[in-house]
Motif scaffolding. Structure first.
Motif, PDB file in Angstrom:
ATOM      1  N   PRO A  33     -21.020   8.883 -23.996  1.00  0.00           N
ATOM      2  CA  PRO A  33     -21.962   7.905 -23.455  1.00  0.00           C
ATOM      3  C   PRO A  33     -22.906   7.404 -24.542  1.00  0.00           C
ATOM      4  CG  PRO A  33     -22.567  10.121 -22.766  1.00  0.00           C
ATOM      5  CD  PRO A  33     -21.243  10.245 -23.457  1.00  0.00           C
ATOM      6  N   SER A  34     -23.342   6.151 -24.381  1.00  0.00           N
ATOM      7  CA  SER A  34     -24.306   5.582 -25.321  1.00  0.00           C
ATOM      8  C   SER A  34     -25.719   6.009 -24.937  1.00  0.00           C
ATOM      9  CB  SER A  34     -24.197   4.058 -25.316  1.00  0.00           C
ATOM     10  OG  SER A  34     -24.356   3.556 -24.009  1.00  0.00           O
ATOM     11  N   PRO A  35     -26.682   5.860 -25.841  1.00  0.00           N
ATOM     12  CA  PRO A  35     -28.063   6.266 -25.522  1.00  0.00           C
ATOM     13  C   PRO A  35     -28.620   5.507 -24.317  1.00  0.00           C
ATOM     14  CG  PRO A  35     -27.794   5.835 -27.870  1.00  0.00           C
ATOM     15  CD  PRO A  35     -26.546   5.370 -27.221  1.00  0.00           C
ATOM     16  N   THR A  36     -29.596   6.120 -23.673  1.00  0.00           N
ATOM     17  CA  THR A  36     -30.185   5.525 -22.466  1.00  0.00           C
ATOM     18  C   THR A  36     -30.776   4.153 -22.749  1.00  0.00           C
ATOM     19  OG1 THR A  36     -30.701   7.736 -21.643  1.00  0.00           O
ATOM     20  CG2 THR A  36     -31.847   5.891 -20.621  1.00  0.00           C
ATOM     21  N   TRP A  37     -31.468   4.016 -23.893  1.00  0.00           N
ATOM     22  CA  TRP A  37     -32.103   2.733 -24.191  1.00  0.00           C
ATOM     23  C   TRP A  37     -31.074   1.611 -24.320  1.00  0.00           C
ATOM     24  CZ3 TRP A  37     -30.670   0.204 -28.604  1.00  0.00           C
ATOM     25  CH2 TRP A  37     -30.077   0.966 -29.637  1.00  0.00           C
ATOM     26  N   MET A  38     -29.910   1.932 -24.871  1.00  0.00           N
ATOM     27  CA  MET A  38     -28.869   0.922 -25.014  1.00  0.00           C
ATOM     28  C   MET A  38     -28.273   0.564 -23.660  1.00  0.00           C
ATOM     29  SD  MET A  38     -25.460   0.904 -27.442  1.00  0.00           S
ATOM     30  CE  MET A  38     -26.411   0.673 -28.950  1.00  0.00           C
ATOM     31  N   GLN A  39     -28.071   1.572 -22.820  1.00  0.00           N
ATOM     32  CA  GLN A  39     -27.545   1.305 -21.486  1.00  0.00           C
ATOM     33  C   GLN A  39     -28.497   0.416 -20.697  1.00  0.00           C
ATOM     34  OE1 GLN A  39     -25.937   4.579 -19.253  1.00  0.00           O
ATOM     35  NE2 GLN A  39     -25.490   5.779 -21.104  1.00  0.00           N
ATOM     36  N   GLN A  40     -29.809   0.684 -20.825  1.00  0.00           N
ATOM     37  CA  GLN A  40     -30.798  -0.136 -20.121  1.00  0.00           C
ATOM     38  C   GLN A  40     -30.707  -1.597 -20.556  1.00  0.00           C
ATOM     39  OE1 GLN A  40     -34.704   1.495 -20.674  1.00  0.00           O
ATOM     40  NE2 GLN A  40     -34.183   3.487 -19.837  1.00  0.00           N
ATOM     41  N   ARG A  41     -30.618  -1.809 -21.868  1.00  0.00           N
ATOM     42  CA  ARG A  41     -30.579  -3.176 -22.374  1.00  0.00           C
ATOM     43  C   ARG A  41     -29.295  -3.891 -21.961  1.00  0.00           C
ATOM     44  NH1 ARG A  41     -33.295  -2.715 -28.454  1.00  0.00           N
ATOM     45  NH2 ARG A  41     -35.374  -2.102 -27.707  1.00  0.00           N
ATOM     46  N   LEU A  42     -28.194  -3.172 -21.978  1.00  0.00           N
ATOM     47  CA  LEU A  42     -26.940  -3.788 -21.549  1.00  0.00           C
ATOM     48  C   LEU A  42     -26.989  -4.161 -20.079  1.00  0.00           C
ATOM     49  CD1 LEU A  42     -24.284  -1.615 -23.435  1.00  0.00           C
ATOM     50  CD2 LEU A  42     -24.945  -3.974 -23.927  1.00  0.00           C
ATOM     51  N   ARG A  43     -27.509  -3.270 -19.245  1.00  0.00           N
ATOM     52  CA  ARG A  43     -27.625  -3.591 -17.819  1.00  0.00           C
ATOM     53  C   ARG A  43     -28.539  -4.784 -17.601  1.00  0.00           C
ATOM     54  NH1 ARG A  43     -27.311   2.229 -16.734  1.00  0.00           N
ATOM     55  NH2 ARG A  43     -29.585   2.369 -16.953  1.00  0.00           N
ATOM     56  N   ALA A  44     -29.625  -4.862 -18.376  1.00  0.00           N
ATOM     57  CA  ALA A  44     -30.532  -6.004 -18.247  1.00  0.00           C
ATOM     58  C   ALA A  44     -29.832  -7.303 -18.596  1.00  0.00           C
ATOM     59  CB  ALA A  44     -31.751  -5.809 -19.147  1.00  0.00           C
ATOM     60  N   ALA A  45     -28.859  -7.227 -19.517  1.00  0.00           N
ATOM     61  CA  ALA A  45     -28.115  -8.421 -19.923  1.00  0.00           C
ATOM     62  C   ALA A  45     -26.925  -8.694 -19.010  1.00  0.00           C
ATOM     63  CB  ALA A  45     -27.629  -8.267 -21.361  1.00  0.00           C
ATOM     64  N   GLY A  46     -26.701  -7.803 -18.021  1.00  0.00           N
ATOM     65  CA  GLY A  46     -25.601  -8.002 -17.087  1.00  0.00           C
ATOM     66  C   GLY A  46     -24.287  -7.416 -17.547  1.00  0.00           C
ATOM     67  N   VAL A  47     -24.334  -6.428 -18.457  1.00  0.00           N
ATOM     68  CA  VAL A  47     -23.122  -5.801 -18.981  1.00  0.00           C
ATOM     69  C   VAL A  47     -23.110  -4.334 -18.571  1.00  0.00           C
ATOM     70  CG1 VAL A  47     -21.822  -5.207 -21.062  1.00  0.00           C
ATOM     71  CG2 VAL A  47     -23.095  -7.366 -20.947  1.00  0.00           C
ATOM     72  N   ARG A  48     -21.979  -3.852 -18.055  1.00  0.00           N
ATOM     73  CA  ARG A  48     -21.871  -2.461 -17.607  1.00  0.00           C
ATOM     74  C   ARG A  48     -21.605  -1.534 -18.782  1.00  0.00           C
ATOM     75  NH1 ARG A  48     -17.740   1.098 -15.627  1.00  0.00           N
ATOM     76  NH2 ARG A  48     -16.143  -0.503 -15.962  1.00  0.00           N
ATOM     77  N   PRO A  49     -22.415  -0.499 -18.966  1.00  0.00           N
ATOM     78  CA  PRO A  49     -22.144   0.480 -20.019  1.00  0.00           C
ATOM     79  C   PRO A  49     -20.830   1.211 -19.741  1.00  0.00           C
ATOM     80  CG  PRO A  49     -24.404   0.662 -19.215  1.00  0.00           C
ATOM     81  CD  PRO A  49     -23.686  -0.225 -18.259  1.00  0.00           C
ATOM     82  N   ILE A  50     -20.062   1.473 -20.811  1.00  0.00           N
ATOM     83  CA  ILE A  50     -18.764   2.147 -20.665  1.00  0.00           C
ATOM     84  C   ILE A  50     -18.717   3.397 -21.546  1.00  0.00           C
ATOM     85  CG2 ILE A  50     -16.270   1.901 -20.967  1.00  0.00           C
ATOM     86  CD1 ILE A  50     -16.628  -1.088 -20.374  1.00  0.00           C
ATOM     87  N   SER A  51     -18.816   3.212 -22.855  1.00  0.00           N
ATOM     88  CA  SER A  51     -18.845   4.325 -23.807  1.00  0.00           C
ATOM     89  C   SER A  51     -19.586   3.848 -25.039  1.00  0.00           C
ATOM     90  CB  SER A  51     -17.427   4.776 -24.168  1.00  0.00           C
ATOM     91  OG  SER A  51     -16.777   3.759 -24.923  1.00  0.00           O
ATOM     92  N   ASN A  52     -19.952   4.793 -25.914  1.00  0.00           N
ATOM     93  CA  ASN A  52     -20.775   4.388 -27.053  1.00  0.00           C
ATOM     94  C   ASN A  52     -20.104   3.341 -27.940  1.00  0.00           C
ATOM     95  OD1 ASN A  52     -18.844   6.178 -28.004  1.00  0.00           O
ATOM     96  ND2 ASN A  52     -20.307   7.702 -28.743  1.00  0.00           N
ATOM     97  N   VAL A  53     -18.790   3.471 -28.187  1.00  0.00           N
ATOM     98  CA  VAL A  53     -18.108   2.510 -29.055  1.00  0.00           C
ATOM     99  C   VAL A  53     -18.064   1.139 -28.401  1.00  0.00           C
ATOM    100  CG1 VAL A  53     -15.934   1.935 -30.188  1.00  0.00           C
ATOM    101  CG2 VAL A  53     -16.751   4.311 -30.171  1.00  0.00           C
ATOM    102  N   VAL A  54     -17.629   1.089 -27.155  1.00  0.00           N
ATOM    103  CA  VAL A  54     -17.545  -0.201 -26.452  1.00  0.00           C
ATOM    104  C   VAL A  54     -18.936  -0.784 -26.245  1.00  0.00           C
ATOM    105  CG1 VAL A  54     -16.797  -1.342 -24.333  1.00  0.00           C
ATOM    106  CG2 VAL A  54     -15.400   0.476 -25.335  1.00  0.00           C
TER     107      VAL A  54
END
Length: 807
Positions: free
Chosen positions: A236-257
């Motif tokens: 999994p990617s860090p929480t801060w990155m997941q938050q930013r991706l969700r804010a942009a409308g992108v679903r977190p998948i894994s750290n590389v993706v």
């Protein structure tokens, strides 16, 4: 484009509120369509840790959780969430909390066990469940194990943010990234732009490591950067990155993706990650697809590729559809240990065509379609490598390939300050114009003829002086540009004669009880078979469509009335048996050696059934004579003279004995007649159908004869009836014309009022009775004058047609 206000603050020190920023962006040409506050209305939701889970004594699907919220006292909550475990950190809505949608949490008993709060899912906190990991989409939201206990959950999951929804014009592809928007914000607020850090150390590649990139079609792919990452640990990617991706409308998948998506949202450069060990010899080939080539994309769909599509392959075959979606065989999984990062530029038109033909749109393709920064490919690859190295998910190998066959030449545009001021009606100095453009990250230097502006790679939409003048206007402020009325010679708009005639004809037919319809210009060639047209009919010479909506709309129409027959058929199927319809549209004929077809305006009408009767009027059959009467009145209304109806038994699709061509002098206007019984059956119509179709262009040429008015007669007229026996093959029109010529100036009107056929007449003959009206403008006619003129008429009919006066 969704822009996170918190994320934006990483690049610019923003000292205004989100609402003020939204207004400033809109005034600068980046329209903010909406503002979203994801955490608005959510109160008293804290982080809690599950200490113990017990089974519910009265319900198999419920459990009792004992939680700590940071204090000594524990909180008991009953839940049915299937994914809770002891030690999990979860969002806890305590008694009195408010959730998304206005739900207020109260103390309750669930199957006899007290529950003092609720464990929250992402959806209950206003998050889109599709943006959460799969295991949390149908259960409680699980927070990282190192999350502090007893703190407000909103900042931890990004609910204290404000999302600005930008409505971008197609030319502003640079603003489909956080840095692109940040450049605009920095320019508007006159603040410095802070670029993201890209520090990372490289490790030497091993002897087995190899990366090679071949570009077979540099027109469609002018640059391709490939960077190798080793010792990759997928998780999994860090929480801060997941938050930013969700804010942009992108679903977190894994750290590389997630890193590839993060860099795309941050810098506007789409990236793709290949599992390096699934690429044969680390060899990337960029080429057009071979005919019939197949790829299984990441969405597990098999897609057939066309030769005009650009694909990324290794020596074994396709591994990705360039700029659209990767292939399943080279997908990064939890077992991946080495990654090859792709950062490339693909021609926008090629990606747009491929995306459309495959029916596959992605965040990546939408950016490539609008054009990205050709010079930014290596920076994006370095940014992704730095992020993965920073989170300890990979080591960056000192192996990067930048295949750039024809480096892009610098783009310099001359801006003349006097032209800027003339177009904007401003009084800006060269220094002020230079300062405005510099704030937008254009490099400006003075030239003998004005300002020479170097356009950066992230602005591919800027190419001429007018583009830069627009940039000056945006940043200077549209609201500061003076309001002035346009000047110059203005031509007053007016309708042409053909347009006025078309309006008049439509109004006339509507007043006559017809309904106007509009049918598709596209038809199926089976229409000609239903009409019974021969294979060599000129109407079969059609214009085919390159990209038809369906097989039923594959060619352009050459006849208008078949569309009316389709309408009558649909009406009849819905028990509407009486219809009168018309259409004024265009038909299309191919022109040899010309790219565009010939367009001919046509007026068509069709009737079926009877007219609508009334309390004092009987319904009238809408037969051939009904439609002919409407047409005669219409032609008289628009000023067409010398109209004749010539029998024409050989017109395909029409009844051989009930069809005629319509002529105005020597000009053939069209055809009117009854539909052939076979055609009527092909259209599944159980009543006779009358149709007319006129060339409206020719009608325009012969219409408009000035009307002549004369005073009402002062002297009475004399009426006489004349019944003659003539051959049946002599048209009534010819007899009427002969009567007019023989009757002279005092014969004002001739009407047929009876036709009779009986045994007392020889075979092939019948009786026709005419009502004649004689009238003079200067005197009262005598019986002798009328009788003499009637005899002259009878002599002419007997001489030319062999007519005999009926006894």
């Amino acid at each position: 484009m969704r822009v996170s206000f918190k994320w934006l603050q990483e690049y610019v020190d923003i000292d205004v509120s989100p609402a003020e920023l939204a207004e400033s962006l809109t005034l600068a040409g980046l329209a903010v369509e909406a503002m979203e506050e994801p955490g608005k209305g959510i109160e008293k939701v804290y982080t809690g840790k599950i200490i113990k889970i017990d089974a519910h004594p009265n319900a198999d699907k419920l459990v009792i959780c004992q939680l700590t919220l940071g204090g000594e006292e524990q909180t008991q909550i009953v839940t049915g969430a299937p994914n809770v475990r002891e030690g999990h950190v979860v969002p806890v809505a305590v008694v009195g909390a408010k959730l998304a949608g206005g739900l207020t949490i109260k103390k309750a008993k669930l199957r006899g066990v007290e529950s003092r709060g609720m464990l929250c899912s992402g959806g209950e906190l206003g998050l889109d469940p599709d943006m959460l990991p799969e295991e949390q989409q149908h259960g409680v939201m699980i927070l990282p194990a190192d999350t502090p206990i007893g703190v407000d959950v909103k900042p931890l999951i990004g609910l204290d943010d404000v999302i600005l929804e930008l409505e971008l014009t197609p030319n502003r592809g640079d603003c489909m990234s956080m840095l692109g928007v940040a450049r605009e914000v920095a320019a508007i607020l006159q603040k410095p732009l802070k670029m993201p850090a890209m520090q990372f150390s490289e490790t030497p590649p091993g002897p087995e490591d190899s990366v090679r990139v071949d570009i077979d079609d540099p027109d469609l792919c002018p640059r391709y950067v490939a960077r190798l990452l080793k010792n990759v640990q997928v998780g999994p990617s860090p929480t801060w990155m997941q938050q930013r991706l969700r804010a942009a409308g992108v679903r977190p998948i894994s750290n590389v993706v997630d890193v590839t998506n993060y860099v795309m949202m941050e810098m506007g450069q789409p990236l793709h990650a290949f599992d390096y060990h699934k690429l044969k010899d680390g060899h990337i080939i960029v080429r057009r697809a071979a005919p019939g080539e197949i790829i299984i994309s990441l969405d597990k769909a098999e897609r057939k590729l066309a030769p005009d599509m650009l694909v990324i392959t290794d020596p074994n075959g396709p591994v990705a559809v360039a700029g659209v979606m990767g292939g399943l065989e080279s997908e990064v999984t939890k077992d991946t240990t080495a990654v090859l990062l792709e950062s490339a530029y693909f021609k926008p038109a090629s990606i747009r065509r491929t995306s459309r033909d495959l029916g596959l749109r992605s965040e990546s393709s939408s950016r490539f379609e609008k054009g990205i920064d050709l010079t930014g490919c290596p920076r994006a690859a370095d940014r992704a490598a730095a992020l993965l190295a920073q989170m300890g998910a990979a080591q960056v190998a000192a192996m990067v390939v930048d295949n750039y066959p024809a480096p892009l030449a610098e783009k310099n545009v001359l801006v003349r300050p006097d032209r800027v001021n003339r177009l904007l009606d401003t009084e800006l100095s060269a220094a002020e114009i230079s300062q405005l453009l510099t704030r937008l990250h254009f490099k400006v230097r003075e030239d003998d003829h004005g300002l020479l502006v170097n356009v950066p790679g992230h602005r591919p939409d800027v190419g001429i002086e007018a583009d830069l003048i627009e940039e000056v206007a945006r940043l200077y402020g549209y609201n500061r540009v003076k309001n002035t009325l346009p000047t110059g010679v203005i031509t007053q708009g007016a309708r042409t004669y053909a347009q006025k005639l078309a309006i008049g004809v439509k109004d006339f037919l509507a007043r006559s009880g017809f309904n106007e319809i509009i049918t598709y210009s596209f038809i199926n060639t089976r229409v000609f078979d239903r009409l019974g047209l021969p294979e060599d009919s000129p109407y079969r010479n059609v214009v085919p469509l390159q990209n038809p909506l369906s097989e039923e709309q594959a060619v352009m129409r050459t006849l208008l009335f078949p569309g009316l027959l389709d309408v009558l058929q649909r009406n009849s199927n819905r028990r509407v048996k009486n219809s009168a319809v018309f259409e004024l549209g265009r038909v299309f004929y191919p022109r040899e050696g010309e790219p565009l077809p010939e367009e001919v305006p046509v007026l068509a009408a069709a009737v079926i059934g009877v007219t609508r009767g009334g309390w004092n009027a009987q319904p009238v059959p809408m037969d051939f004579y009904f439609l002919k009467g409407v047409l005669e009145t219409l032609l008289a209304y628009v000023g067409v003279k010398d109209v004749t109806y010539v029998p024409a038994a050989d017109i395909k699709g029409f009844h051989p004995g009930r069809v005629a061509t319509v002529q105005a002098g020597d000009v053939e206007l069209g055809v009117i007649g009854e539909l052939h019984p076979d055609v009527q059956e092909n259209y599944d119509l159980d009543q006779r159908v009358m149709v007319m179709e006129l060339n409206f262009h020719r009608l325009t040429q012969v219409a408009g004869t000035p009307k002549k008015y004369q005073p009402l007669p002062k002297f009475p007229g004399v009426e006489r009836d004349l019944a003659v026996v003539v051959r049946q093959d002599i048209p009534a029109q010819k007899i009427i014309e002969k009567i007019y010529r023989a009757g002279g100036a005092i014969l004002r009107d001739v009407q047929v009022f009876d036709i009779y056929r009986g045994e007392q007449f020889a075979s092939g003959q019948h009786s026709m009775a005419f009502a004649l009206k004689f009238q003079a403008g200067d005197r009262t006619l005598t019986d002798e004058e009328v009788a003499k003129r009637t005899d002259t008429i009878m002599d002419a009919l007997q001489r030319d047609f062999g007519a005999v006066l009926r006894k």
